[in-house]
Write an enzyme that holds these catalytic residues in place. Structure first.
Site, short mmCIF file in Angstrom:
data_model
loop_
_atom_site.label_atom_id
_atom_site.label_comp_id
_atom_site.label_asym_id
_atom_site.label_seq_id
_atom_site.Cartn_x
_atom_site.Cartn_y
_atom_site.Cartn_z
N SER A 257 0.83 -1.20 0.00
CA SER A 257 0.00 0.00 0.00
C SER A 257 0.88 1.26 0.00
O SER A 257 1.63 1.49 -0.93
CB SER A 257 -0.95 -0.04 1.20
OG SER A 257 -1.92 0.97 1.13
N HIS A 460 -7.55 -5.68 -0.12
CA HIS A 460 -6.36 -4.87 0.16
C HIS A 460 -5.59 -5.35 1.40
O HIS A 460 -4.36 -5.22 1.45
CB HIS A 460 -6.80 -3.41 0.36
CG HIS A 460 -5.68 -2.42 0.28
ND1 HIS A 460 -5.04 -2.10 -0.91
CD2 HIS A 460 -5.07 -1.66 1.24
CE1 HIS A 460 -4.10 -1.20 -0.67
NE2 HIS A 460 -4.10 -0.91 0.61
#
Length: 500
Positions: A257, A460
Protein backbone atom coordinates in the site's frame (compact mmCIF):
# COMPACT_ATOMS: atom_id res chain seq x y z
CA UNK A 1 -2.33 -2.11 131.23
CA UNK A 2 -5.79 -1.03 130.19
CA UNK A 3 -8.52 1.10 131.81
CA UNK A 4 -10.08 -1.84 133.62
CA UNK A 5 -6.82 -2.61 135.42
CA UNK A 6 -6.48 0.95 136.64
CA UNK A 7 -10.03 0.98 137.90
CA UNK A 8 -9.34 -2.21 139.89
CA UNK A 9 -6.26 -0.65 141.52
CA UNK A 10 -8.19 2.43 142.53
CA UNK A 11 -10.88 0.31 144.09
CA UNK A 12 -8.37 -1.72 146.14
CA UNK A 13 -6.63 1.49 147.18
CA UNK A 14 -9.84 2.91 148.45
CA UNK A 15 -10.62 -0.24 150.50
CA UNK A 16 -7.22 -0.24 152.17
CA UNK A 17 -7.36 3.43 152.99
CA UNK A 18 -10.83 3.05 154.41
CA UNK A 19 -9.68 0.31 156.80
CA UNK A 20 -6.83 2.53 157.87
CA UNK A 21 -4.28 0.13 156.69
CA UNK A 22 -1.35 1.10 154.60
CA UNK A 23 -1.12 -0.39 151.02
CA UNK A 24 2.06 -1.33 149.23
CA UNK A 25 0.99 -0.65 145.64
CA UNK A 26 4.41 -1.34 144.09
CA UNK A 27 4.20 -5.09 144.46
CA UNK A 28 0.72 -5.23 143.06
CA UNK A 29 1.60 -3.17 139.97
CA UNK A 30 4.67 -5.25 139.37
CA UNK A 31 2.57 -8.40 139.48
CA UNK A 32 0.04 -7.09 137.08
CA UNK A 33 2.64 -5.86 134.64
CA UNK A 34 4.54 -9.13 134.65
CA UNK A 35 1.34 -11.05 134.04
CA UNK A 36 0.21 -8.84 131.20
CA UNK A 37 3.65 -8.72 129.58
CA UNK A 38 3.43 -12.44 129.07
CA UNK A 39 0.01 -12.03 127.54
CA UNK A 40 1.23 -9.31 125.19
CA UNK A 41 4.25 -11.33 124.16
CA UNK A 42 2.05 -14.25 123.40
CA UNK A 43 -0.27 -11.98 121.43
CA UNK A 44 2.51 -10.53 119.26
CA UNK A 45 4.01 -13.95 118.71
CA UNK A 46 0.68 -15.14 117.51
CA UNK A 47 0.26 -12.12 115.22
CA UNK A 48 3.76 -12.55 113.79
CA UNK A 49 3.07 -16.19 113.19
CA UNK A 50 -0.11 -15.29 111.37
CA UNK A 51 1.67 -12.69 109.22
CA UNK A 52 4.46 -15.11 108.34
CA UNK A 53 1.91 -17.75 107.52
CA UNK A 54 -0.03 -15.31 105.40
CA UNK A 55 3.09 -14.22 103.56
CA UNK A 56 4.22 -17.75 102.98
CA UNK A 57 0.80 -18.74 101.78
CA UNK A 58 0.57 -15.71 99.43
CA UNK A 59 3.96 -16.45 97.92
CA UNK A 60 3.05 -20.06 97.35
CA UNK A 61 -0.27 -18.99 95.83
CA UNK A 62 1.48 -16.41 93.67
CA UNK A 63 3.95 -19.00 92.43
CA UNK A 64 1.08 -21.35 91.73
CA UNK A 65 -0.74 -18.56 89.84
CA UNK A 66 2.37 -17.70 87.82
CA UNK A 67 2.92 -21.31 86.87
CA UNK A 68 -0.72 -21.59 85.94
CA UNK A 69 -0.61 -18.44 83.74
CA UNK A 70 2.63 -19.51 82.06
CA UNK A 71 1.21 -22.90 81.39
CA UNK A 72 -1.94 -21.36 79.90
CA UNK A 73 0.01 -18.97 77.67
CA UNK A 74 2.27 -21.75 76.44
CA UNK A 75 -0.67 -23.98 75.71
CA UNK A 76 -2.43 -21.18 73.78
CA UNK A 77 0.69 -20.40 71.77
CA UNK A 78 1.05 -24.05 70.87
CA UNK A 79 -2.60 -24.19 69.91
CA UNK A 80 -2.42 -21.04 67.74
CA UNK A 81 0.76 -22.26 66.05
CA UNK A 82 -0.82 -25.62 65.41
CA UNK A 83 -3.94 -23.98 63.99
CA UNK A 84 -1.90 -21.75 61.63
CA UNK A 85 0.24 -24.64 60.42
CA UNK A 86 -2.85 -26.74 59.93
CA UNK A 87 -4.50 -23.97 57.90
CA UNK A 88 -1.44 -23.38 55.73
CA UNK A 89 -1.07 -27.07 55.03
CA UNK A 90 -4.75 -27.40 54.17
CA UNK A 91 -4.47 -24.43 51.77
CA UNK A 92 -1.38 -25.94 50.16
CA UNK A 93 -3.18 -29.20 49.71
CA UNK A 94 -6.09 -27.49 48.00
CA UNK A 95 -3.65 -25.81 45.59
CA UNK A 96 -4.84 -22.28 46.22
CA UNK A 97 -2.80 -19.37 44.91
CA UNK A 98 -2.06 -17.92 48.33
CA UNK A 99 -0.27 -21.06 49.44
CA UNK A 100 1.94 -21.01 46.35
CA UNK A 101 2.82 -17.40 47.03
CA UNK A 102 3.71 -18.04 50.64
CA UNK A 103 5.76 -21.09 49.83
CA UNK A 104 7.77 -19.39 46.99
CA UNK A 105 7.70 -22.60 44.98
CA UNK A 106 8.14 -22.22 41.19
CA UNK A 107 4.51 -23.10 40.48
CA UNK A 108 2.44 -21.20 37.91
CA UNK A 109 -0.78 -19.93 39.42
CA UNK A 110 -4.06 -20.58 37.63
CA UNK A 111 -5.05 -17.84 35.21
CA UNK A 112 -1.55 -16.34 35.05
CA UNK A 113 -1.12 -16.90 31.32
CA UNK A 114 -2.38 -14.44 28.71
CA UNK A 115 -4.99 -15.85 26.35
CA UNK A 116 -3.67 -13.79 23.42
CA UNK A 117 -0.11 -12.58 24.10
CA UNK A 118 0.04 -10.83 20.72
CA UNK A 119 -2.52 -8.33 22.03
CA UNK A 120 -0.05 -7.16 24.65
CA UNK A 121 3.44 -7.80 23.32
CA UNK A 122 5.44 -5.45 21.12
CA UNK A 123 6.73 -6.58 17.72
CA UNK A 124 10.08 -7.77 19.16
CA UNK A 125 8.19 -9.55 21.95
CA UNK A 126 5.93 -11.38 19.50
CA UNK A 127 8.84 -12.40 17.28
CA UNK A 128 10.87 -13.74 20.19
CA UNK A 129 7.84 -15.53 21.64
CA UNK A 130 7.55 -17.39 18.34
CA UNK A 131 11.12 -18.60 18.60
CA UNK A 132 12.83 -16.22 16.17
CA UNK A 133 15.66 -13.80 16.97
CA UNK A 134 14.87 -10.09 16.87
CA UNK A 135 16.95 -6.93 16.95
CA UNK A 136 15.95 -3.27 17.17
CA UNK A 137 18.03 -0.71 15.26
CA UNK A 138 17.71 3.06 15.34
CA UNK A 139 18.09 5.50 12.46
CA UNK A 140 17.76 9.28 12.79
CA UNK A 141 16.30 11.22 9.87
CA UNK A 142 15.63 14.95 10.16
CA UNK A 143 15.50 14.46 13.92
CA UNK A 144 12.87 11.69 13.73
CA UNK A 145 14.07 8.64 15.64
CA UNK A 146 13.10 5.65 13.51
CA UNK A 147 13.16 2.14 14.93
CA UNK A 148 13.77 -0.83 12.64
CA UNK A 149 12.93 -4.38 13.66
CA UNK A 150 15.14 -7.11 12.29
CA UNK A 151 14.96 -10.90 12.10
CA UNK A 152 18.62 -11.56 11.28
CA UNK A 153 18.22 -15.27 10.54
CA UNK A 154 15.88 -18.21 10.87
CA UNK A 155 15.49 -20.42 13.94
CA UNK A 156 18.33 -22.67 12.77
CA UNK A 157 20.77 -19.73 12.85
CA UNK A 158 21.98 -20.15 9.26
CA UNK A 159 23.70 -16.95 8.14
CA UNK A 160 21.58 -15.45 5.32
CA UNK A 161 23.21 -14.14 2.16
CA UNK A 162 20.18 -12.14 1.01
CA UNK A 163 18.54 -9.13 2.60
CA UNK A 164 15.00 -7.80 2.31
CA UNK A 165 13.42 -4.58 3.59
CA UNK A 166 9.68 -4.61 4.35
CA UNK A 167 7.77 -1.30 4.39
CA UNK A 168 4.27 -1.13 5.89
CA UNK A 169 1.35 1.00 4.74
CA UNK A 170 -0.81 3.78 6.14
CA UNK A 171 -1.86 3.67 9.84
CA UNK A 172 0.36 0.63 10.30
CA UNK A 173 3.71 -0.54 11.65
CA UNK A 174 6.19 -3.39 11.37
CA UNK A 175 3.54 -5.54 13.07
CA UNK A 176 1.88 -5.95 9.64
CA UNK A 177 4.50 -8.48 8.59
CA UNK A 178 4.13 -10.81 11.58
CA UNK A 179 0.36 -10.64 12.25
CA UNK A 180 -0.35 -13.90 10.44
CA UNK A 181 2.09 -15.84 12.60
CA UNK A 182 4.83 -18.33 11.64
CA UNK A 183 4.31 -20.21 8.35
CA UNK A 184 2.03 -17.42 7.05
CA UNK A 185 3.40 -14.03 8.16
CA UNK A 186 5.73 -12.78 5.42
CA UNK A 187 8.57 -11.80 7.77
CA UNK A 188 8.74 -15.32 9.21
CA UNK A 189 8.43 -16.94 5.78
CA UNK A 190 11.31 -14.87 4.42
CA UNK A 191 13.49 -15.61 7.45
CA UNK A 192 12.85 -19.34 7.02
CA UNK A 193 13.75 -19.00 3.33
CA UNK A 194 17.19 -17.64 4.23
CA UNK A 195 16.68 -13.89 4.21
CA UNK A 196 17.94 -11.24 6.60
CA UNK A 197 14.61 -9.48 7.23
CA UNK A 198 14.39 -5.78 8.10
CA UNK A 199 11.08 -4.05 8.92
CA UNK A 200 11.01 -0.26 9.06
CA UNK A 201 8.57 2.02 10.89
CA UNK A 202 7.66 5.39 9.41
CA UNK A 203 8.00 8.61 11.38
CA UNK A 204 5.07 9.27 13.71
CA UNK A 205 3.95 5.68 14.27
CA UNK A 206 4.06 3.91 17.64
CA UNK A 207 7.62 2.63 17.15
CA UNK A 208 9.06 5.82 15.64
CA UNK A 209 7.25 8.51 17.63
CA UNK A 210 10.25 10.25 19.20
CA UNK A 211 12.02 13.28 17.84
CA UNK A 212 15.41 14.65 18.82
CA UNK A 213 14.11 18.18 19.47
CA UNK A 214 10.45 18.60 18.45
CA UNK A 215 7.45 18.03 20.72
CA UNK A 216 5.13 15.36 19.35
CA UNK A 217 1.98 17.46 19.87
CA UNK A 218 3.10 20.31 17.60
CA UNK A 219 2.41 21.21 13.99
CA UNK A 220 6.15 21.30 13.35
CA UNK A 221 6.41 17.63 14.27
CA UNK A 222 3.46 16.49 12.12
CA UNK A 223 4.22 18.69 9.11
CA UNK A 224 5.15 15.85 6.76
CA UNK A 225 3.65 13.51 4.17
CA UNK A 226 4.89 10.38 2.45
CA UNK A 227 6.93 12.68 0.19
CA UNK A 228 9.24 13.53 3.13
CA UNK A 229 9.54 9.87 4.07
CA UNK A 230 10.54 9.02 0.48
CA UNK A 231 13.00 11.90 0.23
CA UNK A 232 14.70 11.52 3.62
CA UNK A 233 13.68 8.57 5.80
CA UNK A 234 13.74 5.63 3.39
CA UNK A 235 17.16 6.57 1.97
CA UNK A 236 18.51 6.89 5.52
CA UNK A 237 17.14 3.44 6.38
CA UNK A 238 18.63 1.86 3.24
CA UNK A 239 22.01 3.54 3.87
CA UNK A 240 22.02 2.20 7.41
CA UNK A 241 21.30 -1.38 6.29
CA UNK A 242 23.98 -1.16 3.62
CA UNK A 243 26.50 -0.02 6.24
CA UNK A 244 25.57 -2.89 8.53
CA UNK A 245 25.87 -5.37 5.65
CA UNK A 246 29.33 -4.05 4.76
CA UNK A 247 28.38 -2.45 1.47
CA UNK A 248 27.02 -5.53 -0.32
CA UNK A 249 23.55 -6.15 1.08
CA UNK A 250 21.84 -7.57 -2.03
CA UNK A 251 18.88 -5.65 -0.66
CA UNK A 252 15.37 -6.19 -2.02
CA UNK A 253 12.43 -3.96 -1.17
CA UNK A 254 8.88 -5.16 -0.49
CA UNK A 255 6.19 -2.60 0.24
CA UNK A 256 2.45 -2.78 0.89
CA UNK A 257 0.00 0.00 0.00
CA UNK A 258 1.63 3.29 1.09
CA UNK A 259 4.89 1.36 1.32
CA UNK A 260 4.76 1.16 -2.48
CA UNK A 261 3.96 4.88 -2.78
CA UNK A 262 7.09 5.68 -0.81
CA UNK A 263 9.21 3.41 -3.01
CA UNK A 264 8.16 4.98 -6.32
CA UNK A 265 8.49 8.51 -4.95
CA UNK A 266 12.00 7.76 -3.65
CA UNK A 267 13.16 6.23 -6.95
CA UNK A 268 12.16 9.43 -8.78
CA UNK A 269 13.48 11.88 -6.15
CA UNK A 270 16.63 9.90 -5.38
CA UNK A 271 17.26 7.89 -8.59
CA UNK A 272 20.64 6.66 -7.32
CA UNK A 273 18.74 4.11 -5.23
CA UNK A 274 17.69 2.33 -8.41
CA UNK A 275 21.26 0.99 -8.40
CA UNK A 276 21.50 0.32 -4.67
CA UNK A 277 18.40 -1.87 -4.42
CA UNK A 278 18.25 -5.27 -6.08
CA UNK A 279 14.54 -5.32 -6.94
CA UNK A 280 11.21 -4.03 -5.74
CA UNK A 281 7.92 -5.81 -5.05
CA UNK A 282 4.78 -3.71 -4.77
CA UNK A 283 1.88 -5.41 -2.96
CA UNK A 284 -1.39 -3.59 -3.67
CA UNK A 285 0.42 -0.62 -5.27
CA UNK A 286 -1.00 2.83 -4.52
CA UNK A 287 0.36 5.39 -6.97
CA UNK A 288 -2.47 6.40 -9.25
CA UNK A 289 -5.78 6.62 -7.42
CA UNK A 290 -8.33 8.07 -9.80
CA UNK A 291 -10.18 4.75 -10.09
CA UNK A 292 -10.32 3.54 -6.49
CA UNK A 293 -13.63 1.86 -5.61
CA UNK A 294 -13.52 2.40 -1.85
CA UNK A 295 -16.11 4.70 -0.24
CA UNK A 296 -13.14 6.70 1.03
CA UNK A 297 -13.09 8.28 -2.42
CA UNK A 298 -16.13 10.36 -1.49
CA UNK A 299 -14.17 11.93 1.39
CA UNK A 300 -11.35 13.17 -0.83
CA UNK A 301 -12.98 16.48 -1.82
CA UNK A 302 -13.52 17.52 1.80
CA UNK A 303 -10.33 16.08 3.28
CA UNK A 304 -8.48 19.39 3.16
CA UNK A 305 -11.31 21.22 4.93
CA UNK A 306 -11.52 18.55 7.62
CA UNK A 307 -7.77 18.71 8.13
CA UNK A 308 -7.90 22.50 8.34
CA UNK A 309 -10.60 22.39 11.02
CA UNK A 310 -8.76 19.71 12.98
CA UNK A 311 -5.55 21.70 12.94
CA UNK A 312 -7.39 24.82 14.07
CA UNK A 313 -8.30 22.85 17.17
CA UNK A 314 -4.69 21.79 17.63
CA UNK A 315 -4.95 18.23 16.27
CA UNK A 316 -2.16 17.63 13.75
CA UNK A 317 -2.06 13.85 14.11
CA UNK A 318 -4.49 11.93 11.93
CA UNK A 319 -6.34 9.10 13.65
CA UNK A 320 -4.74 9.05 17.10
CA UNK A 321 -6.15 6.46 19.49
CA UNK A 322 -8.44 9.03 21.14
CA UNK A 323 -9.98 10.17 17.85
CA UNK A 324 -13.27 8.93 16.42
CA UNK A 325 -11.50 6.50 14.09
CA UNK A 326 -9.15 5.55 16.87
CA UNK A 327 -12.08 4.68 19.11
CA UNK A 328 -13.45 2.43 16.38
CA UNK A 329 -10.22 0.43 16.45
CA UNK A 330 -10.17 0.26 20.25
CA UNK A 331 -13.79 -0.91 20.31
CA UNK A 332 -12.67 -4.06 18.51
CA UNK A 333 -10.36 -5.23 21.25
CA UNK A 334 -10.29 -8.68 22.78
CA UNK A 335 -12.81 -8.03 25.56
CA UNK A 336 -15.20 -5.74 23.73
CA UNK A 337 -15.24 -6.87 20.14
CA UNK A 338 -18.29 -6.83 17.93
CA UNK A 339 -16.64 -8.81 15.16
CA UNK A 340 -19.47 -8.26 12.69
CA UNK A 341 -19.24 -4.47 12.97
CA UNK A 342 -15.44 -4.39 12.81
CA UNK A 343 -15.32 -6.88 9.96
CA UNK A 344 -17.89 -5.02 7.91
CA UNK A 345 -16.14 -1.66 8.39
CA UNK A 346 -12.92 -3.20 7.08
CA UNK A 347 -14.71 -4.92 4.18
CA UNK A 348 -16.55 -1.69 3.35
CA UNK A 349 -13.26 0.19 2.96
CA UNK A 350 -10.96 -2.51 1.56
CA UNK A 351 -13.15 -5.14 -0.16
CA UNK A 352 -15.32 -8.03 1.01
CA UNK A 353 -13.67 -11.44 1.41
CA UNK A 354 -15.11 -13.51 4.22
CA UNK A 355 -13.32 -16.66 3.06
CA UNK A 356 -9.86 -15.27 3.80
CA UNK A 357 -10.96 -13.35 6.88
CA UNK A 358 -9.27 -14.59 10.07
CA UNK A 359 -11.55 -13.64 12.96
CA UNK A 360 -8.99 -14.55 15.63
CA UNK A 361 -6.55 -12.02 14.16
CA UNK A 362 -9.06 -9.17 14.13
CA UNK A 363 -8.43 -7.88 17.70
CA UNK A 364 -4.65 -8.10 17.15
CA UNK A 365 -4.92 -6.30 13.83
CA UNK A 366 -7.18 -3.59 15.25
CA UNK A 367 -4.85 -3.08 18.21
CA UNK A 368 -2.01 -2.33 15.79
CA UNK A 369 -4.15 -0.25 13.43
CA UNK A 370 -4.32 3.49 13.83
CA UNK A 371 -0.84 4.05 15.21
CA UNK A 372 -1.14 7.55 13.83
CA UNK A 373 0.15 9.59 10.95
CA UNK A 374 -0.09 13.22 9.90
CA UNK A 375 -3.08 15.02 8.46
CA UNK A 376 -0.77 16.15 5.68
CA UNK A 377 -0.26 12.51 4.66
CA UNK A 378 -4.02 11.88 4.52
CA UNK A 379 -4.59 15.08 2.56
CA UNK A 380 -1.80 14.16 0.11
CA UNK A 381 -3.60 10.90 -0.68
CA UNK A 382 -6.89 12.78 -1.07
CA UNK A 383 -5.16 15.05 -3.59
CA UNK A 384 -4.06 11.97 -5.53
CA UNK A 385 -7.67 10.83 -5.75
CA UNK A 386 -8.72 14.22 -7.15
CA UNK A 387 -5.67 14.72 -9.40
CA UNK A 388 -7.18 13.07 -12.48
CA UNK A 389 -4.56 10.37 -12.90
CA UNK A 390 -1.46 12.21 -11.69
CA UNK A 391 1.27 11.09 -9.32
CA UNK A 392 2.41 14.41 -7.93
CA UNK A 393 3.93 16.18 -4.97
CA UNK A 394 1.85 17.90 -2.29
CA UNK A 395 -0.45 20.60 -3.61
CA UNK A 396 -0.03 23.82 -1.59
CA UNK A 397 -2.58 25.52 -3.88
CA UNK A 398 -2.02 29.29 -3.74
CA UNK A 399 1.39 28.73 -2.12
CA UNK A 400 2.66 26.49 -4.95
CA UNK A 401 4.60 29.31 -6.64
CA UNK A 402 6.45 30.01 -3.40
CA UNK A 403 7.25 26.33 -2.80
CA UNK A 404 7.75 25.03 -6.35
CA UNK A 405 8.01 28.12 -8.53
CA UNK A 406 4.94 27.01 -10.46
CA UNK A 407 1.17 27.11 -10.14
CA UNK A 408 0.88 23.32 -9.88
CA UNK A 409 2.93 20.78 -7.94
CA UNK A 410 5.50 18.81 -9.96
CA UNK A 411 4.72 15.22 -10.90
CA UNK A 412 7.01 12.36 -9.89
CA UNK A 413 8.91 11.37 -13.03
CA UNK A 414 8.39 7.61 -13.24
CA UNK A 415 10.70 7.40 -16.24
CA UNK A 416 13.55 7.63 -13.75
CA UNK A 417 12.56 4.26 -12.27
CA UNK A 418 14.94 1.60 -13.61
CA UNK A 419 14.71 -0.86 -10.73
CA UNK A 420 13.11 -4.22 -11.66
CA UNK A 421 9.69 -4.13 -10.01
CA UNK A 422 6.83 -6.64 -9.74
CA UNK A 423 3.30 -5.35 -9.14
CA UNK A 424 0.99 -7.67 -7.18
CA UNK A 425 -2.69 -6.80 -7.55
CA UNK A 426 -6.12 -8.34 -7.04
CA UNK A 427 -9.55 -7.84 -8.55
CA UNK A 428 -11.35 -7.13 -5.28
CA UNK A 429 -8.93 -4.52 -3.94
CA UNK A 430 -11.02 -1.36 -3.52
CA UNK A 431 -7.97 0.81 -2.88
CA UNK A 432 -5.78 -0.43 -5.72
CA UNK A 433 -7.85 -1.00 -8.84
CA UNK A 434 -6.81 -2.87 -11.96
CA UNK A 435 -7.04 0.30 -14.05
CA UNK A 436 -4.74 2.27 -11.73
CA UNK A 437 -2.23 -0.59 -11.47
CA UNK A 438 -2.08 -0.97 -15.26
CA UNK A 439 -1.55 2.78 -15.60
CA UNK A 440 1.45 2.47 -13.32
CA UNK A 441 2.70 -0.58 -15.18
CA UNK A 442 2.59 1.29 -18.47
CA UNK A 443 4.75 4.10 -17.03
CA UNK A 444 7.46 1.76 -15.79
CA UNK A 445 10.43 0.43 -17.78
CA UNK A 446 10.43 -2.94 -19.49
CA UNK A 447 11.88 -4.61 -16.41
CA UNK A 448 8.48 -4.35 -14.67
CA UNK A 449 5.87 -7.10 -14.51
CA UNK A 450 2.42 -7.68 -13.03
CA UNK A 451 1.01 -10.59 -11.09
CA UNK A 452 -2.68 -11.01 -10.31
CA UNK A 453 -3.61 -12.89 -7.12
CA UNK A 454 -5.54 -16.04 -8.08
CA UNK A 455 -8.38 -15.45 -5.61
CA UNK A 456 -10.95 -13.10 -7.21
CA UNK A 457 -12.12 -12.00 -3.74
CA UNK A 458 -8.63 -11.12 -2.46
CA UNK A 459 -8.76 -7.60 -0.91
CA UNK A 460 -6.36 -4.87 0.16
CA UNK A 461 -5.63 -6.32 3.62
CA UNK A 462 -5.51 -9.99 2.64
CA UNK A 463 -1.85 -9.46 1.75
CA UNK A 464 -1.28 -9.26 5.51
CA UNK A 465 -3.68 -11.76 7.06
CA UNK A 466 -5.24 -14.08 4.47
CA UNK A 467 -5.77 -17.63 5.66
CA UNK A 468 -4.38 -18.95 2.37
CA UNK A 469 -1.48 -16.50 2.16
CA UNK A 470 1.12 -19.30 1.72
CA UNK A 471 -0.44 -20.47 -1.55
CA UNK A 472 -1.99 -17.23 -2.83
CA UNK A 473 0.92 -14.86 -2.18
CA UNK A 474 4.00 -16.15 -0.40
CA UNK A 475 4.82 -19.01 -2.77
CA UNK A 476 4.83 -16.80 -5.86
CA UNK A 477 6.67 -13.98 -4.09
CA UNK A 478 9.44 -16.36 -3.05
CA UNK A 479 9.76 -17.61 -6.63
CA UNK A 480 10.16 -14.08 -7.94
CA UNK A 481 12.63 -13.22 -5.18
CA UNK A 482 14.83 -16.15 -6.09
CA UNK A 483 14.74 -15.12 -9.75
CA UNK A 484 15.98 -11.68 -8.74
CA UNK A 485 19.25 -12.83 -7.20
CA UNK A 486 22.27 -13.76 -9.22
CA UNK A 487 23.63 -17.26 -9.12
CA UNK A 488 27.39 -17.72 -9.02
CA UNK A 489 28.47 -20.52 -11.37
CA UNK A 490 32.17 -21.19 -11.89
CA UNK A 491 33.03 -17.61 -11.01
CA UNK A 492 30.57 -16.13 -13.52
CA UNK A 493 27.49 -14.17 -12.58
CA UNK A 494 24.25 -15.16 -14.24
CA UNK A 495 21.25 -12.89 -13.75
CA UNK A 496 17.66 -13.63 -14.67
CA UNK A 497 15.87 -11.04 -16.79
CA UNK A 498 12.55 -9.86 -15.50
CA UNK A 499 10.32 -8.82 -18.36
CA UNK A 500 6.76 -7.96 -19.05
Amino acid sequence: MNVQHLQALLLISTIYLTNGQPWDITEDIKYILEDKTEDMKAFFDEQRSRVEKALNTGYIEAVKMKDSVSSYVDSQQRKISADINSYVESVKESGRKVADTWSYLPIEEPGARMEQPDLVLSVPGVIIRNGYPCETHTVVSEGYILNLHRIPHSKNKDVPKKTVLLQHGLFASSADWILNGPDKGLAYVLADAGYDVWMSNIRGNKYSKEHAWLKTNTKSYWNFSWHDIALHDLPAVIDYIVSIKKGDPKLTYIGHSMGTTILFAMLTLRPEYNNILKAGFALAPVVFMSDIKSPLKSLAPVASNIAYMEMLYGSHEFMPKNSALGRISSSCDEDNMDSMVCKNVIFYICGYNDKQFNKTLLPVFMRNLGTGTSWKTAVHFAQEVKSGGKFQQFDYESNNPRVYGSQTPPEYDLSKVTLPITLFWSENDLLSSEKDVKMLYDRLPSTARMYKIADPEFNHLDYLWAKDAPTLLNKKLLEYLEDTYKTEIGGFSISFDIGK
